[in-house]
Design an enzyme around this catalytic site. Structure first.
Site, PDB file in Angstrom:
ATOM      1  N   TYR A 149      64.192  62.258  56.268  1.00  0.00           N
ATOM      2  CA  TYR A 149      64.202  62.339  57.550  1.00  0.00           C
ATOM      3  C   TYR A 149      65.276  63.469  57.882  1.00  0.00           C
ATOM      4  O   TYR A 149      66.490  63.368  57.206  1.00  0.00           O
ATOM      5  CB  TYR A 149      64.541  61.037  58.053  1.00  0.00           C
ATOM      6  CG  TYR A 149      63.637  59.897  58.241  1.00  0.00           C
ATOM      7  CD1 TYR A 149      62.931  59.599  59.100  1.00  0.00           C
ATOM      8  CD2 TYR A 149      63.946  59.117  56.878  1.00  0.00           C
ATOM      9  CE1 TYR A 149      62.156  58.295  59.017  1.00  0.00           C
ATOM     10  CE2 TYR A 149      62.863  57.936  56.658  1.00  0.00           C
ATOM     11  CZ  TYR A 149      62.210  57.584  57.879  1.00  0.00           C
ATOM     12  OH  TYR A 149      61.298  56.554  57.449  1.00  0.00           O
ATOM     13  N   HIS A 179      60.810  61.042  63.126  1.00  0.00           N
ATOM     14  CA  HIS A 179      59.849  60.599  62.065  1.00  0.00           C
ATOM     15  C   HIS A 179      60.135  61.129  60.772  1.00  0.00           C
ATOM     16  O   HIS A 179      60.694  62.531  60.978  1.00  0.00           O
ATOM     17  CB  HIS A 179      58.440  60.809  62.534  1.00  0.00           C
ATOM     18  CG  HIS A 179      57.843  59.894  63.568  1.00  0.00           C
ATOM     19  ND1 HIS A 179      57.648  58.748  63.340  1.00  0.00           N
ATOM     20  CD2 HIS A 179      57.788  60.260  64.922  1.00  0.00           C
ATOM     21  CE1 HIS A 179      56.960  58.260  64.593  1.00  0.00           C
ATOM     22  NE2 HIS A 179      57.211  59.106  65.451  1.00  0.00           N
ATOM     23  N   LYS A 193      53.031  63.872  56.973  1.00  0.00           N
ATOM     24  CA  LYS A 193      54.307  64.504  56.122  1.00  0.00           C
ATOM     25  C   LYS A 193      53.744  65.571  55.187  1.00  0.00           C
ATOM     26  O   LYS A 193      52.808  65.642  54.485  1.00  0.00           O
ATOM     27  CB  LYS A 193      54.817  62.950  55.241  1.00  0.00           C
ATOM     28  CG  LYS A 193      55.346  61.969  56.457  1.00  0.00           C
ATOM     29  CD  LYS A 193      55.888  60.873  55.595  1.00  0.00           C
ATOM     30  CE  LYS A 193      55.628  59.729  56.384  1.00  0.00           C
ATOM     31  NZ  LYS A 193      56.170  59.878  57.885  1.00  0.00           N
TER      32      LYS A 193
END
Length: 290
Positions: A156, A164, A203
């Site tokens: 993070y 997020h 991600k």
């Protein structure tokens, strides 16, 4: 390691979490935590499994640990004390990296070497996992377990309550010292699975390759010899590229059409002026011979 950038969460009443994070950088929070814990001479107690430890802190220090995203608060009935459960990488980072706590087992304080041996015996992959963890932490990334995302860690930009996670992190050791743990993601199917898993949760896949120069892993001294190589990997989607190309072609066609339209207007304008000039000349010529 920036990719598409952070995805900040939405605060109540339009609170700007990006501005809040900028005003309170993680480096400052960790430095404040380090100073507070070091002054209190706290001792964390290893669990019987040896894969985590428990640290008793006051409420102010518990708040700092939470802001720095270390550990997990445990339920307890004490009003002035909070117990925090720390993972193996977290407890060794506070002990070895920040040098702000001590660690005990069965009420016996452990030396750095003893703690290293204990954590390595509990998890064979601890050396490379800790090296990856400390590498990211030293760059002020918040690092959490990536188990639920099919990765070793997730990273993070700031506290998980504000933003997020941006990266799903997979640790790949290289070298004879790591034994059978080498070779991760060498098979195409493994890499594809990791890419799809990280992509499905928005991600980027960050592969941290941990290599050594023929150093042993028997003591924490090896950490200075381990080298971390960062690689971000994205999946090539042919259809997406075609769509991007088509969009580019449409933009170029629109620009060309606008250019030709401007040329046509200019040409028509010149034609009107030229026609008016010719008619004026003919009129003058006719009047002269009347």
């Amino acid at each position: 390691m920036d990719m598409a950038g952070p995805r900040w969460k939405k605060g109540k009443d339009g609170k700007d979490f990006a501005a809040l994070a900028a005003a309170h950088p993680m480096s400052s929070i960790v430095a404040e935590l380090q100073s507070s814990l070091k002054g209190s001479k706290l001792v964390a107690t290893l669990s019987c499994r040896g894969r985590d430890a428990t640290l008793g802190v006051n409420l102010q220090q518990a708040a700092l640990l939470n802001r720095a995203a270390f550990g997990r608060a445990l339920d307890n009935a004490e009003a002035e004390k909070q117990w925090i459960q720390l993972g193996a990488e977290e407890v060794f980072y506070l002990y070895h990296g920040l040098k702000c706590i001590s660690v005990s087992e069965s009420k016996k304080l452990l030396s750095e070497g003893e703690l290293w041996d204990h954590l390595c015996s509990a998890s064979e992959s601890f050396p490379e996992m800790y090296k990856a963890y400390s590498h990211l932490r030293s760059k002020n990334w918040v690092v959490r377990s990536g188990l639920q995302y099919g990765a070793d860690f997730v990273a993070y930009r700031h506290h998980p309550a504000l933003v997020h996670s941006e990266f799903a992190v997979v640790v790949v050791p290289e070298g004879a010292e790591f034994g059978g743990r080498c070779g991760r993601l060498n098979v195409w199917s493994d890499l594809l699975c990791a890419l799809r898993a990280s992509g499905s949760v928005a991600k980027a896949l960050l592969v941290l390759t941990i290599s050594s120069s023929n150093c042993g892993l028997s003591s924490p001294d090896c950490l200075e010899q381990l080298v971390v190589h960062e690689r971000t990997i994205t999946r090539w989607i042919a259809q997406q590229c075609r769509e991007q190309r088509s969009e580019l072609c449409r933009e170029e066609a629109e620009k060309e059409e606008q250019y030709h339209a401007r040329e046509t207007v200019a040409f028509n304008y010149l034609g009107v002026i030229l026609g008016f000039t010719v008619l004026s000349s003919l009129l003058v010529y006719t009047l002269r011979f009347l």
